[in-house]
Design a protein around this motif. Structure first.
Motif, mmCIF file in Angstrom:
data_model
loop_
_atom_site.group_PDB
_atom_site.id
_atom_site.type_symbol
_atom_site.label_atom_id
_atom_site.label_comp_id
_atom_site.label_asym_id
_atom_site.label_seq_id
_atom_site.Cartn_x
_atom_site.Cartn_y
_atom_site.Cartn_z
ATOM 1 N N PHE A 185 41.872 35.684 48.172
ATOM 2 C CA PHE A 185 40.472 35.613 48.589
ATOM 3 C C PHE A 185 39.743 36.898 48.204
ATOM 4 C CE2 PHE A 185 37.379 35.952 52.272
ATOM 5 C CZ PHE A 185 36.508 34.985 51.782
ATOM 6 N N GLY A 186 40.392 38.040 48.435
ATOM 7 C CA GLY A 186 39.800 39.318 48.058
ATOM 8 C C GLY A 186 39.694 39.495 46.559
ATOM 9 N N ILE A 187 40.686 38.996 45.816
ATOM 10 C CA ILE A 187 40.622 39.084 44.354
ATOM 11 C C ILE A 187 39.414 38.325 43.830
ATOM 12 C CG2 ILE A 187 41.782 38.342 42.232
ATOM 13 C CD1 ILE A 187 44.440 39.007 43.617
ATOM 14 N N GLY A 188 39.177 37.123 44.380
ATOM 15 C CA GLY A 188 38.003 36.357 43.972
ATOM 16 C C GLY A 188 36.704 37.055 44.324
ATOM 17 N N THR A 189 36.655 37.660 45.510
ATOM 18 C CA THR A 189 35.442 38.355 45.937
ATOM 19 C C THR A 189 35.150 39.548 45.043
ATOM 20 O OG1 THR A 189 35.848 37.681 48.226
ATOM 21 C CG2 THR A 189 34.325 39.512 47.875
ATOM 22 N N TYR A 190 36.146 40.367 44.794
ATOM 23 C CA TYR A 190 35.930 41.565 43.980
ATOM 24 C C TYR A 190 35.704 41.227 42.510
ATOM 25 C CZ TYR A 190 36.670 45.126 47.522
ATOM 26 O OH TYR A 190 36.515 45.948 48.609
ATOM 27 N N THR A 191 36.299 40.141 42.033
ATOM 28 C CA THR A 191 36.042 39.731 40.650
ATOM 29 C C THR A 191 34.571 39.390 40.463
ATOM 30 O OG1 THR A 191 38.292 38.883 40.387
ATOM 31 C CG2 THR A 191 36.627 38.071 38.852
ATOM 32 N N THR A 192 34.026 38.601 41.377
ATOM 33 C CA THR A 192 32.599 38.264 41.306
ATOM 34 C C THR A 192 31.730 39.501 41.484
ATOM 35 O OG1 THR A 192 32.920 36.000 42.073
ATOM 36 C CG2 THR A 192 30.754 36.967 42.443
ATOM 37 N N ALA A 193 32.097 40.372 42.427
ATOM 38 C CA ALA A 193 31.311 41.574 42.667
ATOM 39 C C ALA A 193 31.264 42.471 41.438
ATOM 40 C CB ALA A 193 31.889 42.334 43.862
ATOM 41 N N ILE A 194 32.399 42.669 40.794
ATOM 42 C CA ILE A 194 32.452 43.560 39.624
ATOM 43 C C ILE A 194 31.741 42.939 38.430
ATOM 44 C CG2 ILE A 194 34.025 44.617 37.959
ATOM 45 C CD1 ILE A 194 36.035 44.912 40.280
ATOM 46 N N LEU A 195 31.982 41.645 38.195
ATOM 47 C CA LEU A 195 31.386 41.005 37.016
ATOM 48 C C LEU A 195 29.867 40.896 37.132
ATOM 49 C CD1 LEU A 195 33.938 38.129 36.284
ATOM 50 C CD2 LEU A 195 33.672 40.297 35.069
ATOM 51 N N THR A 196 29.351 40.647 38.321
ATOM 52 C CA THR A 196 27.899 40.450 38.473
ATOM 53 C C THR A 196 27.130 41.764 38.579
ATOM 54 O OG1 THR A 196 28.217 40.176 40.863
ATOM 55 C CG2 THR A 196 28.129 38.183 39.524
ATOM 56 N N GLU A 219 49.333 43.627 51.791
ATOM 57 C CA GLU A 219 49.118 45.025 52.161
ATOM 58 C C GLU A 219 48.978 45.915 50.934
ATOM 59 O OE1 GLU A 219 48.615 46.083 55.281
ATOM 60 O OE2 GLU A 219 48.651 43.951 55.764
ATOM 61 N N ILE A 220 49.744 45.632 49.891
ATOM 62 C CA ILE A 220 49.609 46.406 48.642
ATOM 63 C C ILE A 220 48.232 46.203 48.034
ATOM 64 C CG2 ILE A 220 50.454 46.569 46.267
ATOM 65 C CD1 ILE A 220 53.247 45.935 47.367
ATOM 66 N N PHE A 221 47.724 44.981 48.110
ATOM 67 C CA PHE A 221 46.381 44.702 47.587
ATOM 68 C C PHE A 221 45.333 45.537 48.315
ATOM 69 C CE2 PHE A 221 42.451 42.298 48.347
ATOM 70 C CZ PHE A 221 41.954 42.240 47.055
ATOM 71 N N LEU A 222 45.441 45.642 49.632
ATOM 72 C CA LEU A 222 44.485 46.440 50.402
ATOM 73 C C LEU A 222 44.542 47.912 50.000
ATOM 74 C CD1 LEU A 222 44.609 45.066 54.069
ATOM 75 C CD2 LEU A 222 42.738 44.936 52.427
ATOM 76 N N VAL A 223 45.749 48.433 49.821
ATOM 77 C CA VAL A 223 45.886 49.833 49.422
ATOM 78 C C VAL A 223 45.271 50.073 48.054
ATOM 79 C CG1 VAL A 223 47.548 51.641 48.850
ATOM 80 C CG2 VAL A 223 47.929 50.183 50.847
ATOM 81 N N LEU A 224 45.514 49.170 47.104
ATOM 82 C CA LEU A 224 44.958 49.333 45.761
ATOM 83 C C LEU A 224 43.429 49.262 45.783
ATOM 84 C CD1 LEU A 224 47.456 47.166 43.653
ATOM 85 C CD2 LEU A 224 47.314 49.655 43.788
ATOM 86 N N ILE A 225 42.882 48.375 46.591
ATOM 87 C CA ILE A 225 41.428 48.252 46.682
ATOM 88 C C ILE A 225 40.811 49.532 47.236
ATOM 89 C CG2 ILE A 225 39.574 47.072 47.927
ATOM 90 C CD1 ILE A 225 40.594 45.526 45.559
ATOM 91 N N LYS A 226 41.435 50.083 48.256
ATOM 92 C CA LYS A 226 40.886 51.295 48.882
ATOM 93 C C LYS A 226 41.031 52.526 48.001
ATOM 94 C CE LYS A 226 41.700 49.694 53.622
ATOM 95 N NZ LYS A 226 42.444 49.915 54.879
ATOM 96 N N SER A 229 41.246 52.509 44.565
ATOM 97 C CA SER A 229 40.596 52.377 43.253
ATOM 98 C C SER A 229 39.079 52.480 43.422
ATOM 99 C CB SER A 229 40.987 51.053 42.598
ATOM 100 O OG SER A 229 42.381 50.924 42.509
ATOM 101 N N ALA A 230 38.638 53.666 43.822
ATOM 102 C CA ALA A 230 37.220 53.853 44.149
ATOM 103 C C ALA A 230 36.317 53.649 42.943
ATOM 104 C CB ALA A 230 37.002 55.238 44.746
ATOM 105 N N SER A 231 36.782 54.011 41.761
ATOM 106 C CA SER A 231 35.935 53.888 40.575
ATOM 107 C C SER A 231 35.689 52.433 40.184
ATOM 108 C CB SER A 231 36.582 54.620 39.395
ATOM 109 O OG SER A 231 37.872 54.066 39.117
ATOM 110 N N LEU A 232 36.598 51.558 40.543
ATOM 111 C CA LEU A 232 36.468 50.144 40.182
ATOM 112 C C LEU A 232 35.929 49.299 41.338
ATOM 113 C CD1 LEU A 232 37.017 47.888 38.096
ATOM 114 C CD2 LEU A 232 39.303 47.664 39.083
ATOM 115 N N THR A 233 36.448 49.527 42.525
ATOM 116 C CA THR A 233 36.118 48.661 43.665
ATOM 117 C C THR A 233 35.202 49.318 44.702
ATOM 118 O OG1 THR A 233 38.075 49.379 44.909
ATOM 119 C CG2 THR A 233 38.337 47.506 43.408
ATOM 120 N N GLY A 234 34.870 50.593 44.497
ATOM 121 C CA GLY A 234 34.046 51.274 45.491
ATOM 122 C C GLY A 234 34.824 51.836 46.653
ATOM 123 N N GLY A 235 36.158 51.713 46.633
ATOM 124 C CA GLY A 235 36.997 52.279 47.679
ATOM 125 C C GLY A 235 36.755 51.640 49.033
ATOM 126 N N VAL A 236 36.753 52.481 50.057
ATOM 127 C CA VAL A 236 36.568 52.010 51.426
ATOM 128 C C VAL A 236 35.150 51.476 51.634
ATOM 129 C CG1 VAL A 236 36.677 52.670 53.859
ATOM 130 C CG2 VAL A 236 38.295 53.657 52.235
#
Length: 360
Positions: A98-109, A155-162, A164-171
């Motif tokens: 679910f988070g992968i889909g959300t961040y994919t749309t957020a980054i692409l748009t 849990e690994i996905f959450l850590v990577l999202i937090k 990877s600030a340059s890609l996902t905006g971090g926290v």
């Protein structure tokens, strides 16, 4: 020479299998189901009319927003019920897709200027690709070990999202995600978003019905019954489990894309373990092994969480008590039990009518 012929044969077999698999998703096997099962039933018409008229009967924007979230949760539960209810496997990492889909749309748009409609489909594909990469090693496990492995993936996905600030905006996350639009039509109100989400959900339900009635769906249920027995009749068990995992992740990716366009934000706290457990509870409470039950469970739990939010000091105890009572009185799920009761009432009414005719 023999090895080369064998490799060529394997390539042709893979291509033919892929074509037949895609065809089986669209065309169910007519030899194993009566034609009347594919007619539009009165029950389906009732559900469709309820979906169309419900927001017109209740004009409260908060009601519309809750039903939008319930529809997104329904898509998540529908995808998980394929893997949990039909294929008989368990996953506690569904929130990660679910988070992968959300961040994919957020980054692409927001960063690449993709239209939300294209990002919607890309989100599902990216989530299914991750499911393939993760599922190849993880699906060799079974039972509690598989549950723990998928929990670790979440849990690994959450850590990577937090991190990877340059890609996902971090926290902080990503803000300013544009509204979903098709051509010049923008879904910028809760009422429009309601119809968008529920039309997508209805389409996925119809697709899933055909999938379950196809050879792939029967293979899911055979694997859930007994992996050894399924393997003995020629079913590739590991491939079937991986396909169910990927389809569920695809649904979760689509739900994540809709969530990003509805909320206009993507933050990591949304995709915690709590959401994964909530999705599992939706499937269990709604009833595993049927399609409408998990959607009913998604609607019920979405409204229950919103209602209990008014009682902040007692919300968790009340939530736990209600879930325990539901599991006691609806052990097979609300959807399954209500369907059985409805069938019983209809059959009782039919027998009563026949007895009245005989007495006359």
């Amino acid at each position: 020479m023999v090895e080369r012929i064998h490799q060529d044969f394997r390539k042709r077999e893979i291509l033919y299998s892929l074509a037949l698999w895609l065809l089986s998703l669209i065309l169910p096997d007519p030899q194993l189901h009566y034609r009347r099962e594919y007619r539009l039933r009165w029950r389906d018409l009732f559900y469709l009319l309820a979906i169309l008229l419900l927001p017109l009967l209740f004009s409260d924007p908060h009601f519309h927003h809750l039903m939008v979230l319930a529809g997104i949760h329904g898509i998540l539960a529908l995808g998980l019920t394929l893997f949990l209810g039909y294929a008989g496997q368990i996953s506690l990492g569904h929130a990660a897709f679910f988070g992968i889909g959300t961040y994919t749309t957020a980054i692409l748009t927001t960063r690449h200027g993709w239209p939300p409609f294209l990002a919607f489909w890309a989100s599902g594909m990216v989530a299914s690709i991750f499911a393939y990469l993760i599922g190849k090693p993880l699906l060799k496990l079974k039972g509690y070990f598989l549950a723990l492995a998928t929990l670790g993936f979440g849990e690994i996905f959450l850590v990577l999202i937090k991190e990877s600030a340059s890609l996902t905006g971090g926290v902080i996350g990503i803000f300013g995600i544009p509204w979903f639009r098709i051509g010049g039509f923008v879904f910028d109100t809760y009422l429009k978003q309601y119809y968008l989400v529920w039309i997508v959900l209805v389409g996925l339900v119809l697709f899933t019905k055909n999938l379950i009635r196809s050879k792939v769906g029967r293979a899911y249920m055979a694997v859930a019954t007994s992996e050894d027995a399924a393997s003995s009749v020629g079913i590739h068990v590991s491939r079937i489990k991986l396909e169910a995992f990927m389809v569920g992740a695809f649904y979760a990716g689509l739900a994540g894309s809709l969530f990003a366009c509805v909320m206009s934000t993507a933050t990591p706290e949304t995709f915690s373990l709590n959401l994964s457990v909530l999705i599992v509870m939706m499937v269990i409470l709604g009833g595993m092994g049927n399609l409408y039950g998990p959607i009913l469970g998604a609607i019920f739990l979405t409204w229950l969480i919103d209602t209990l939010a008014q009682y902040q000091d007692y919300s968790l105890p009340l939530y736990g008590v209600i879930l325990i009572l539901l599991l006691i009185f609806f052990p097979d799920g609300m959807g399954t039990r209500l369907r059985v009761r409805l069938i019983y009432l209809i059959s009782y009414w039919g027998r009563k009518k026949r007895r009245e005719k005989v007495n006359l």
